[in-house]
Scaffold this motif. Structure first.
Motif, short mmCIF file in Angstrom:
data_model
loop_
_atom_site.label_atom_id
_atom_site.label_comp_id
_atom_site.label_asym_id
_atom_site.label_seq_id
_atom_site.Cartn_x
_atom_site.Cartn_y
_atom_site.Cartn_z
N LEU A 174 8.93 12.62 28.20
CA LEU A 174 7.98 12.41 29.29
C LEU A 174 7.73 10.94 29.53
N ASP A 175 7.47 10.61 30.80
CA ASP A 175 7.03 9.25 31.11
C ASP A 175 5.59 9.09 30.65
N SER A 176 5.11 7.86 30.66
CA SER A 176 3.79 7.57 30.10
C SER A 176 2.68 8.36 30.77
N LYS A 177 2.70 8.43 32.11
CA LYS A 177 1.65 9.14 32.82
C LYS A 177 1.65 10.62 32.50
N SER A 178 2.83 11.23 32.50
CA SER A 178 2.93 12.67 32.19
C SER A 178 2.50 12.94 30.75
N ALA A 179 2.89 12.06 29.84
CA ALA A 179 2.52 12.24 28.43
C ALA A 179 1.00 12.16 28.27
N GLU A 180 0.38 11.18 28.89
CA GLU A 180 -1.07 11.03 28.79
C GLU A 180 -1.78 12.23 29.39
N ASN A 181 -1.27 12.74 30.53
CA ASN A 181 -1.89 13.91 31.16
C ASN A 181 -1.81 15.13 30.25
N LEU A 182 -0.64 15.33 29.63
CA LEU A 182 -0.48 16.48 28.74
C LEU A 182 -1.39 16.36 27.52
N LEU A 183 -1.49 15.18 26.97
CA LEU A 183 -2.36 14.97 25.81
C LEU A 183 -3.81 15.21 26.19
N ASP A 184 -4.19 14.84 27.41
CA ASP A 184 -5.55 15.11 27.88
C ASP A 184 -5.81 16.61 27.94
N ILE A 185 -4.82 17.36 28.44
CA ILE A 185 -4.95 18.82 28.52
C ILE A 185 -5.12 19.41 27.12
N MET A 186 -4.30 18.94 26.19
CA MET A 186 -4.36 19.46 24.83
C MET A 186 -5.69 19.13 24.16
N LEU A 187 -6.16 17.91 24.35
CA LEU A 187 -7.45 17.52 23.77
C LEU A 187 -8.59 18.34 24.35
N LYS A 188 -8.51 18.63 25.65
CA LYS A 188 -9.55 19.44 26.30
C LYS A 188 -9.60 20.84 25.69
N LEU A 189 -8.42 21.46 25.53
CA LEU A 189 -8.37 22.79 24.92
C LEU A 189 -8.77 22.74 23.45
N ASN A 190 -8.42 21.67 22.78
CA ASN A 190 -8.81 21.49 21.39
C ASN A 190 -10.34 21.47 21.25
N LYS A 191 -10.99 20.73 22.14
CA LYS A 191 -12.43 20.58 22.06
C LYS A 191 -13.18 21.80 22.58
N GLU A 192 -12.68 22.40 23.67
CA GLU A 192 -13.40 23.50 24.30
C GLU A 192 -13.07 24.86 23.69
N GLU A 193 -11.80 25.05 23.30
CA GLU A 193 -11.37 26.35 22.78
C GLU A 193 -11.19 26.32 21.26
N HIS A 194 -11.33 25.13 20.65
CA HIS A 194 -11.16 24.95 19.21
C HIS A 194 -9.77 25.37 18.73
N ILE A 195 -8.77 25.18 19.61
CA ILE A 195 -7.39 25.44 19.23
C ILE A 195 -6.94 24.35 18.25
N THR A 196 -6.27 24.76 17.20
CA THR A 196 -5.75 23.83 16.20
C THR A 196 -4.38 23.33 16.63
N PHE A 197 -4.22 22.01 16.71
CA PHE A 197 -2.95 21.41 17.12
C PHE A 197 -2.34 20.65 15.94
N ILE A 198 -1.07 20.92 15.68
CA ILE A 198 -0.32 20.18 14.67
C ILE A 198 0.98 19.70 15.33
N PHE A 199 1.15 18.39 15.37
CA PHE A 199 2.29 17.78 16.03
C PHE A 199 3.26 17.19 15.01
N SER A 200 4.55 17.30 15.30
CA SER A 200 5.57 16.45 14.69
C SER A 200 5.91 15.40 15.73
N THR A 201 5.79 14.12 15.38
CA THR A 201 5.94 13.12 16.43
C THR A 201 6.33 11.75 15.89
N HIS A 202 6.99 11.00 16.78
CA HIS A 202 7.19 9.56 16.58
C HIS A 202 6.35 8.77 17.59
#
Length: 236
Positions: A174-202
């Motif tokens: 993903l480009d920077s803007k798309s990556a930031e947007n996706l991370l925002d979505i994930m953080l929102k669901l993490n905070k509102e739905e208490h979904i547990t996220f585990i990433f493998s990442t560089h």
């Protein structure tokens, strides 16, 4: 409260000749609502650990306890049902169904879970808009760029609001803007739905936002750090 616990988890290749440890006695606890990044050099065991936690790969030794049950001991049908009901996967290779459109790929898991038609369609529309692909709903994977396919894969993983999301390099294409947007979505669901996220990442963008960073080297946990926003930003 620990919802995922790995106990002495090892994954060994060639155990009868020259053993190669993809994982070497990994002991980790994950609490509900974590937003955790697993980092380390290529070959350190990040993807293998995600696959073992998600029941996609067997361990040679140890156990993976989820809500008190060892998923490595579940029979084939029970394990498939557990993954379907509780875990969302984001694969580096996308794993989209080539004959289905973006819309159909996103709603596929909800269809298997027997969501009502109206609820399923509304949620699919919501996720297409969230990942910026409303105008690509009818496109097949072959008609999408790599970054667009990755966004569909993320939307599919999040659509059914699973308890856990295991994401293998979700921002790699993903480009920077798309990556930031996706991370925002994930953080929102993490905070509102208490979904547990585990990433493998560089990706430093993921690491920056993670509240916990686990480092693997040669299949072993070499550090496990809780970090706040200031600490995360200082790493960049």
């Amino acid at each position: 409260m620990n919802v995922i616990e790995t106990k002495d988890v090892s994954k060994i290749y060639n155990p009868d000749t020259i053993p190669v440890y993809a994982l070497n006695k990994v002991n980790l606890n994950f609490e509900k609502g974590e937003f955790t990044a697993i980092v380390g050099p290529s070959g350190s065991g990040k993807t293998t650990l995600l696959n073992v936690i998600g029941g996609l790969d067997d361990a040679s030794n140890g156990s993976v306890m989820i809500d008190g049950s060892d998923i490595l001991k579940l029979s084939g049908g029970k394990l498939i049902d557990f993954r379907l009901r509780h875990i969302g996967f984001v694969f580096q290779a996308y794993n989209l169904i080539p004959v289905l459109s973006a819309k159909e790929n996103i709603e596929f898991i909800m269809l298997l879970q027997n969501w009502p038609t109206k609820k399923r369609e509304d949620r699919t529309k919501e996720m297409l808009e969230a990942v910026g692909l409303k105008d690509k709903s009818g496109s097949k994977p072959s008609q999408l760029s790599g970054g667009q396919q990755q966004r569909v894969a993320v939307a599919r993983a999040l659509a059914s609001k699973p308890r856990f999301v295991l994401a293998d390099e979700p921002t790699a294409n993903l480009d920077s803007k798309s990556a930031e947007n996706l991370l925002d979505i994930m953080l929102k669901l993490n905070k509102e739905e208490h979904i547990t996220f585990i990433f493998s990442t560089h990706d430093p963008r993921v690491i920056k936002r993670a509240r916990r960073v686990i480092t693997l080297e040669d299949g072993k946990v070499v550090s496990d750090i809780q970090q706040n926003t200031e600490q995360a930003l200082a790493r960049q």
